[in-house]
Write a protein that holds these residues in place. Structure first.
Motif, PDB file in Angstrom:
ATOM      1  N   PRO A 409      -1.532   6.377  -6.146  1.00  0.00           N
ATOM      2  CA  PRO A 409      -0.509   5.337  -6.180  1.00  0.00           C
ATOM      3  C   PRO A 409      -1.152   3.962  -6.059  1.00  0.00           C
ATOM      4  N   HIS A 410      -0.441   2.932  -6.496  1.00  0.00           N
ATOM      5  CA  HIS A 410      -0.997   1.585  -6.473  1.00  0.00           C
ATOM      6  C   HIS A 410      -0.277   0.750  -5.424  1.00  0.00           C
ATOM      7  N   ARG A 411      -1.064   0.160  -4.512  1.00  0.00           N
ATOM      8  CA  ARG A 411      -0.489  -0.656  -3.458  1.00  0.00           C
ATOM      9  C   ARG A 411      -0.053  -2.027  -3.999  1.00  0.00           C
ATOM     10  N   ARG A 412       1.011  -2.550  -3.422  1.00  0.00           N
ATOM     11  CA  ARG A 412       1.437  -3.911  -3.728  1.00  0.00           C
ATOM     12  C   ARG A 412       0.361  -4.892  -3.280  1.00  0.00           C
ATOM     13  N   PRO A 413       0.276  -6.070  -3.900  1.00  0.00           N
ATOM     14  CA  PRO A 413      -0.759  -7.039  -3.521  1.00  0.00           C
ATOM     15  C   PRO A 413      -0.432  -7.816  -2.250  1.00  0.00           C
ATOM     16  N   THR A 414       0.745  -7.600  -1.677  1.00  0.00           N
ATOM     17  CA  THR A 414       1.175  -8.370  -0.515  1.00  0.00           C
ATOM     18  C   THR A 414       0.514  -7.875   0.764  1.00  0.00           C
ATOM     19  N   GLY A 419       3.500  -1.561   0.877  1.00  0.00           N
ATOM     20  CA  GLY A 419       4.150  -0.507   0.121  1.00  0.00           C
ATOM     21  C   GLY A 419       3.431  -0.295  -1.190  1.00  0.00           C
ATOM     22  N   TYR A 420       4.078   0.406  -2.093  1.00  0.00           N
ATOM     23  CA  TYR A 420       3.503   0.705  -3.400  1.00  0.00           C
ATOM     24  C   TYR A 420       4.361   0.081  -4.491  1.00  0.00           C
ATOM     25  N   ASP A 421       3.703  -0.305  -5.591  1.00  0.00           N
ATOM     26  CA  ASP A 421       4.467  -0.768  -6.745  1.00  0.00           C
ATOM     27  C   ASP A 421       4.372   0.213  -7.911  1.00  0.00           C
ATOM     28  N   ALA A 422       3.602   1.287  -7.749  1.00  0.00           N
ATOM     29  CA  ALA A 422       3.539   2.348  -8.755  1.00  0.00           C
ATOM     30  C   ALA A 422       3.114   3.636  -8.068  1.00  0.00           C
ATOM     31  N   MET A 423       3.752   4.742  -8.423  1.00  0.00           N
ATOM     32  CA  MET A 423       3.423   6.037  -7.836  1.00  0.00           C
ATOM     33  C   MET A 423       3.737   7.143  -8.854  1.00  0.00           C
TER      34      MET A 423
END
Length: 434
Positions: A409-414, A419-423
């Motif tokens: 999964p891809h983590r949010r840049p914040t 959280g994640y922005d893609a999974m």
């Protein structure tokens, strides 16, 4: 306009980022938590290091804490307030630069946002919307939330899906849009604006991030003001109509207050829950033994949601400023000192949580987390987020009990929001065909 924006960025982010990067080179772990992408992706060891250094750690810019008792005491102290408001204590030259940069768009970290003001304004704003988020109101929304979850899962025909884009983001965005009386068909646009607005919570933004954040906040504010005009012509039984009515009553809400409250309710109404459902899915797919416990005993689901909030908190940090010289939890604070409270670190404090890195859906004191802050700024929508998390996760794994990640999964840049922005996930064919 660009010049003024550049001044705002420099004052609010550029100078701070340069100072933080200098602290990183000096080996400061608190600074790495702000700019080191590898540390931001996995901050928990650094929280432990910070906790071992002391109860309040001064990095030369702000104080920091990852201790649960200190964090809770500061969040509840009447001697500490939110970081924001007019820069009345700033030097004359700096105040002139702030004026030259202009106020910028309305956002969550600048007044009159509820996140950035204390009493009496905070009390006045909160009173206008509290009823809509009461325990009774949230309970009444459970059936509708279950219906929305079922509909979204019906559309995930598989065999593959993006758990965030297809489900975790759309569920709370639909619920809050319906609650507020905002058009549900705009939910993906709200999510896009919200992602840009979420960047504004972080300190030390890059120029490109700052420009995107201001652009999205301006777009959301412009849309919201147009929607208010629609609600004045077509009032409804929803929160935004009630706020528009309050605005019409002399002395209740200014134009900026109305817009700021409405923007915060909309964005905050999905931001935490998107992260909660995504983080919970990642934990449950990587801990099949804990998922099996929930499948054998569904009564554990509410406790499991608290454990997700504790272990991988959707909001990782917040800040407070000492309003006067004071002592909190045995620690002395001078007026004007800022404390960065590592909520994610406090929720891993071994003095409160036994074996804090373990994921235990039956953890007896999981509810002692401070993922929703504490004190007068305790999250207004905490009950709604927990209900949506429970409904969303349970419905997901009831439908797809063998849901499996198909890639990382891809983590949010914040940094503040985690959280994640893609999974990417695989949906079991037998379940899809059922």
């Amino acid at each position: 306009m660009v010049v003024r924006q550049a001044i705002r960025w420099g004052l609010r982010h550029g100078m701070l980022r340069r100072a933080v990067e200098r602290r990183v080179r000096q080996g400061d772990p608190t600074a790495r938590l702000m700019v080191d992408e590898a540390v931001i992706a996995d901050p928990f060891g650094h929280y432990d290091e910070l906790r071992e250094r002391g109860r309040l750690v001064d990095n030369g810019i702000v104080l920091n804490t990852a201790h649960h008792d200190v964090a809770t005491a500061i969040l509840r102290s009447p001697d500490c307030g939110v970081v924001g408001g007019p820069s009345g204590r700033a030097p004359v030259a700096l105040r002139a630069l702030v004026k030259a940069g202009g106020p910028g768009p309305l956002g969550p970290v600048t007044p009159p946002s509820m996140l950035s003001v204390d009493a009496p304004d905070h009390t006045r704003y909160r009173k206008l919307v509290t009823r809509a988020f009461s325990a009774k109101a949230v309970a009444a929304l459970r059936t509708r939330t279950e219906e929305i979850a079922t509909g979204l899962l019906d559309e995930m025909r598989g065999p593959r899906a993006d758990l965030i884009d297809d489900y975790a983001a759309l569920l709370p965005a639909t619920v809050i849009a319906e609650m507020l009386g905002a058009p549900v068909e705009m939910r993906r646009q709200f999510l896009e604006w919200g992602a840009g607005g979420a960047l504004s919570l972080d300190a030390g933004l890059r120029w490109s991030e700052f420009r995107r954040s201001e652009s999205d906040l301006n777009a959301l504010a412009d849309w919201m003001q147009g929607h208010f005009a629609h609600l004045r012509r077509n009032p409804g039984d929803n929160i935004l109509s009630a706020l528009v009515h309050a605005h019409a009553e002399e002395g209740k809400l200014s134009d900026d207050e109305l817009t700021s409250i409405a923007m915060l309710l909309l964005a905050a109404g999905f931001e935490t829950t998107v992260n909660l459902i995504g983080n919970g899915t990642a934990l449950l797919t990587s801990h099949p033994d804990q998922l099996a416990r929930l499948q054998a005993d569904p009564s554990l689901w509410p406790r499991a949601v608290d454990e997700v909030l504790r272990l991988d908190s959707p909001v990782q940090r917040t800040g407070r400023i000492a309003l006067r010289d004071t002592t909190v939890a045995g620690e002395q604070l001078r007026a004007g000192q800022i404390v960065v409270i590592m909520l994610g670190g406090a929720n891993h404090d071994p003095a409160v949580f036994t074996d804090p890195t373990a994921f235990d859906v039956g953890r007896a004191n999981a509810g002692e987390h401070i993922a929703f802050s504490s004190g007068i700024h305790y999250c207004l929508g905490a009950g709604l987020a927990k209900m949506e998390g429970e409904v969303g996760l349970r419905a997901l794994f009831d439908r797809f009990p063998e849901l499996t990640p198909t890639g990382p999964p891809h983590r949010r840049p914040t940094r503040v929001l985690r959280g994640y922005d893609a999974m990417p996930v695989r949906l079991t064919p037998a379940t899809v065909d059922a």
